[in-house]
Design a protein around this motif. Structure first.
Motif, PDB file in Angstrom:
ATOM      1  N   TYR A  87       0.815  -1.217   0.000  1.00 41.97           N
ATOM      2  CA  TYR A  87       0.000   0.000   0.000  1.00 41.97           C
ATOM      3  C   TYR A  87       0.850   1.269   0.000  1.00 41.97           C
ATOM      4  N   ILE A  88       1.997   1.235   0.680  1.00 42.90           N
ATOM      5  CA  ILE A  88       2.828   2.442   0.710  1.00 42.90           C
ATOM      6  C   ILE A  88       3.451   2.728  -0.650  1.00 42.90           C
ATOM      7  N   TRP A  89       3.634   1.686  -1.468  1.00 43.39           N
ATOM      8  CA  TRP A  89       4.219   1.940  -2.800  1.00 43.39           C
ATOM      9  C   TRP A  89       3.160   2.449  -3.756  1.00 43.39           C
ATOM     10  N   THR A  90       1.906   2.070  -3.547  1.00 40.73           N
ATOM     11  CA  THR A  90       0.829   2.754  -4.260  1.00 40.73           C
ATOM     12  C   THR A  90       0.839   4.237  -3.895  1.00 40.73           C
ATOM     13  N   LEU A  91       1.032   4.545  -2.612  1.00 40.12           N
ATOM     14  CA  LEU A  91       1.147   5.939  -2.178  1.00 40.12           C
ATOM     15  C   LEU A  91       2.296   6.631  -2.907  1.00 40.12           C
ATOM     16  N   SER A  92       3.428   5.949  -3.050  1.00 39.59           N
ATOM     17  CA  SER A  92       4.580   6.581  -3.708  1.00 39.59           C
ATOM     18  C   SER A  92       4.260   6.933  -5.157  1.00 39.59           C
ATOM     19  N   TYR A  93       3.569   6.043  -5.864  1.00 46.41           N
ATOM     20  CA  TYR A  93       3.194   6.335  -7.256  1.00 46.41           C
ATOM     21  C   TYR A  93       2.163   7.454  -7.332  1.00 46.41           C
ATOM     22  N   VAL A  94       1.217   7.456  -6.406  1.00 44.85           N
ATOM     23  CA  VAL A  94       0.216   8.522  -6.376  1.00 44.85           C
ATOM     24  C   VAL A  94       0.879   9.866  -6.084  1.00 44.85           C
ATOM     25  N   LEU A  95       1.830   9.853  -5.170  1.00 38.11           N
ATOM     26  CA  LEU A  95       2.555  11.080  -4.831  1.00 38.11           C
ATOM     27  C   LEU A  95       3.277  11.635  -6.055  1.00 38.11           C
ATOM     28  N   GLU A  96       3.946  10.766  -6.807  1.00 41.09           N
ATOM     29  CA  GLU A  96       4.641  11.210  -8.013  1.00 41.09           C
ATOM     30  C   GLU A  96       3.659  11.732  -9.064  1.00 41.09           C
ATOM     31  N   ALA A  97       2.538  11.037  -9.235  1.00 44.94           N
ATOM     32  CA  ALA A  97       1.561  11.465 -10.237  1.00 44.94           C
ATOM     33  C   ALA A  97       0.965  12.818  -9.879  1.00 44.94           C
ATOM     34  N   CYS A  98       0.648  13.007  -8.608  1.00 47.47           N
ATOM     35  CA  CYS A  98       0.080  14.292  -8.185  1.00 47.47           C
ATOM     36  C   CYS A  98       1.078  15.424  -8.378  1.00 47.47           C
ATOM     37  N   HIS A 144       9.748   0.089   9.349  1.00 50.02           N
ATOM     38  CA  HIS A 144      10.210   1.469   9.215  1.00 50.02           C
ATOM     39  C   HIS A 144       9.751   2.392  10.336  1.00 50.02           C
ATOM     40  N   SER A 145       8.727   2.013  11.112  1.00 49.67           N
ATOM     41  CA  SER A 145       8.250   2.783  12.267  1.00 49.67           C
ATOM     42  C   SER A 145       7.630   4.129  11.913  1.00 49.67           C
ATOM     43  N   LEU A 146       7.183   4.301  10.683  1.00 55.70           N
ATOM     44  CA  LEU A 146       6.537   5.546  10.270  1.00 55.70           C
ATOM     45  C   LEU A 146       5.091   5.278   9.881  1.00 55.70           C
ATOM     46  N   THR A 147       4.315   6.329   9.808  1.00 49.79           N
ATOM     47  CA  THR A 147       2.946   6.259   9.288  1.00 49.79           C
ATOM     48  C   THR A 147       2.980   6.555   7.787  1.00 49.79           C
ATOM     49  N   PRO A 148       1.888   6.273   7.076  1.00 55.88           N
ATOM     50  CA  PRO A 148       1.857   6.652   5.656  1.00 55.88           C
ATOM     51  C   PRO A 148       2.099   8.142   5.434  1.00 55.88           C
ATOM     52  N   GLY A 149       1.544   8.984   6.302  1.00 59.77           N
ATOM     53  CA  GLY A 149       1.750  10.413   6.155  1.00 59.77           C
ATOM     54  C   GLY A 149       3.196  10.816   6.339  1.00 59.77           C
ATOM     55  N   GLU A 150       3.872  10.207   7.297  1.00 61.54           N
ATOM     56  CA  GLU A 150       5.288  10.512   7.505  1.00 61.54           C
ATOM     57  C   GLU A 150       6.134  10.032   6.336  1.00 61.54           C
ATOM     58  N   LEU A 151       5.816   8.861   5.795  1.00 59.30           N
ATOM     59  CA  LEU A 151       6.533   8.387   4.609  1.00 59.30           C
ATOM     60  C   LEU A 151       6.327   9.342   3.440  1.00 59.30           C
ATOM     61  N   ALA A 152       5.110   9.816   3.253  1.00 56.99           N
ATOM     62  CA  ALA A 152       4.848  10.748   2.153  1.00 56.99           C
ATOM     63  C   ALA A 152       5.665  12.024   2.320  1.00 56.99           C
ATOM     64  N   ARG A 153       5.733  12.546   3.541  1.00 58.73           N
ATOM     65  CA  ARG A 153       6.540  13.743   3.804  1.00 58.73           C
ATOM     66  C   ARG A 153       8.019  13.488   3.512  1.00 58.73           C
ATOM     67  N   LEU A 154       8.506  12.320   3.939  1.00 59.23           N
ATOM     68  CA  LEU A 154       9.905  11.951   3.696  1.00 59.23           C
ATOM     69  C   LEU A 154      10.191  11.893   2.202  1.00 59.23           C
ATOM     70  N   TRP A 155       9.363  11.172   1.460  1.00 55.07           N
ATOM     71  CA  TRP A 155       9.617  10.990   0.028  1.00 55.07           C
ATOM     72  C   TRP A 155       9.450  12.289  -0.745  1.00 55.07           C
ATOM     73  N   ASN A 156       8.480  13.085  -0.388  1.00 55.04           N
ATOM     74  CA  ASN A 156       8.281  14.353  -1.096  1.00 55.04           C
ATOM     75  C   ASN A 156       9.508  15.237  -0.959  1.00 55.04           C
ATOM     76  N   ALA A 157      10.147  15.176   0.222  1.00 58.06           N
ATOM     77  CA  ALA A 157      11.350  15.977   0.448  1.00 58.06           C
ATOM     78  C   ALA A 157      12.580  15.326  -0.180  1.00 58.06           C
ATOM     79  N   GLU A 158      12.814  14.032   0.119  1.00 60.62           N
ATOM     80  CA  GLU A 158      14.039  13.381  -0.337  1.00 60.62           C
ATOM     81  C   GLU A 158      14.095  13.248  -1.858  1.00 60.62           C
ATOM     82  N   ARG A 159      12.949  13.019  -2.472  1.00 61.95           N
ATOM     83  CA  ARG A 159      12.914  12.806  -3.916  1.00 61.95           C
ATOM     84  C   ARG A 159      12.682  14.111  -4.678  1.00 61.95           C
ATOM     85  N   ASN A 160      12.579  15.215  -3.942  1.00 66.65           N
ATOM     86  CA  ASN A 160      12.354  16.532  -4.560  1.00 66.65           C
ATOM     87  C   ASN A 160      11.158  16.500  -5.509  1.00 66.65           C
TER      88      ASN A 160
END
Length: 364
Positions: A87-98, A144-160
């Motif tokens: 589910y978190i990798w679906t989030l990663s693709y959605v984040l990139e698409a948005c 990873h000890s994070l929530t989906p929201g925290e992962l999204a924040r991490l990826w949005n920042a790290e992946r620019n």
């Protein structure tokens, strides 16, 4: 009046007057009922009457035509806190698409049922250069000890990515407790994730997917057992318990799966019981159990592919789960150094420092 706590979010939003126009489904589908790895087709939601567009199969990322005309996309999928839960990798693709289509994304956050203690995170960190897949795209630990929201924040920042991201935090989850401390019912996240007991063991026991031992699919205790018709379960349990790993004991059991590996065959198995979740280390425990079985049954044991709609034939599945090619190759040769090697593999160097700026609920 607030909706009942178990009211589906899509229905609650509709009843509140939100103009929902489409729903998107990850692996297992909108109802979390599709079999593991099975392609999810587009459908119509019987609850709301809305179209359900699949994001598991092809494509994984919603294309422009799926997003056309939307004002906002909501991500509202509970996770279980493990890298290879998709589910978190679906989030990663959605984040990139948005980000690509300049569409705001709101993540309706959910607790991590394993808790958010970064000291309990377990690696290896994924070697994304060699092993990126839909069970792990980017370099995060298994637990990873994070929530989906925290992962999204991490990826949005790290992946620019530059996505217009808003995370709606969980109310009242201040101490980053594991699921039992919340006093809430556990809603099955997929067909083989029926309980919070399963979640606790899943980070290590899922590794058996890449072997010819059954991980309990097709039984009432998935991911709490590892077995096969050829396994000396009593001997494996004695050797496992002699390790005195923190927070867990093993017990010899039998089961007959109704599906998946060894369907309708009687299997001898090791069942794990977690006695102290705060000190239990599921990934290290899974590796210790795997090593013991491999050593005790070198002729019967085998590594297996795991076909899915995302991975095709699924060769190298264990490597993708563990995230480090060296582990499988080294397991068979581990002897007296097993504890030290497994501790090194499951360490998470630099992880806490990486994620600290993106935490939403403090650090315990």
């Amino acid at each position: 009046a607030l909706p009942h706590p178990l009211t589906p979010t899509r229905l609650a939003l509709q009843q509140a007057g939100v103009n929902l126009v489409a729903l998107f489904a990850p692996e297992h589908g909108l109802g979390a009922a599709a079999a593991d790895g099975a392609e999810v087709a587009d459908a119509t939601d019987p609850l709301t009457g809305l179209p359900v567009l699949s994001l598991y199969g092809a494509p994984f990322e919603p294309p422009a035509e799926m997003l056309a005309g939307l004002d906002l996309l909501l991500f509202d999928i509970p996770d279980i806190g493990v890298r290879f839960y998709t589910y978190i990798w679906t989030l990663s693709y959605v984040l990139e698409a948005c980000a690509r289509h300049h569409l705001p994304l709101w993540v309706l956050d959910r607790p991590n049922p394993l808790g958010g203690d970064l000291a309990q995170a377990e690696g290896p960190l994924l070697d994304e250069a060699q092993l990126a897949s839909f069970v792990g795209r980017w370099a995060i630990p298994i637990r990873h000890s994070l929530t989906p929201g925290e992962l999204a924040r991490l990826w949005n920042a790290e992946r620019n990515l530059g996505a217009a991201l808003t995370v709606i935090p969980v109310a009242g989850w201040e101490q980053r407790q594991p699921w039992p401390a919340l006093g809430l019912p556990f809603v099955p996240a997929s067909p083989s994730m029926p309980s919070d007991e399963t979640v606790v063991l899943y980070p290590g026991m899922c590794l058996f997917e890449g072997t010819n031992l059954s991980e309990g699919r097709g039984t009432t205790t998935p991911f709490r057992v590892a077995g096969a018709p050829w396994l000396d379960a009593h001997g494996a349990v004695a050797a496992f318990n002699a390790l005195a790993l923190p927070g867990v004991v093993g017990r010899a059991v039998q089961f007959t799966p109704t599906a998946s590996k060894y369907a309708h065959e009687a299997c001898h198995a090791v069942m794990l019981h977690v006695l102290d979740a705060a000190h239990f280390r599921p990934v290290a425990t899974g590796l210790h159990l795997l090593r013991l079985i491999l050593h005790r049954h070198p002729e019967a044991f085998a590594w297996l592919p795991y076909p899915t709609a995302a991975a095709g034939a699924g060769f190298g599945h264990f490597d993708r789960l563990i995230g480090d090619r060296t582990v499988r190759e080294a397991l068979a040769g581990l002897g007296d150094d097993a504890h030290a090697r497994i501790a090194a593999w499951t360490a998470t160097p630099g992880w806490a420092a990486r994620v600290r700026p993106h935490l939403l609920y403090g650090e315990s």
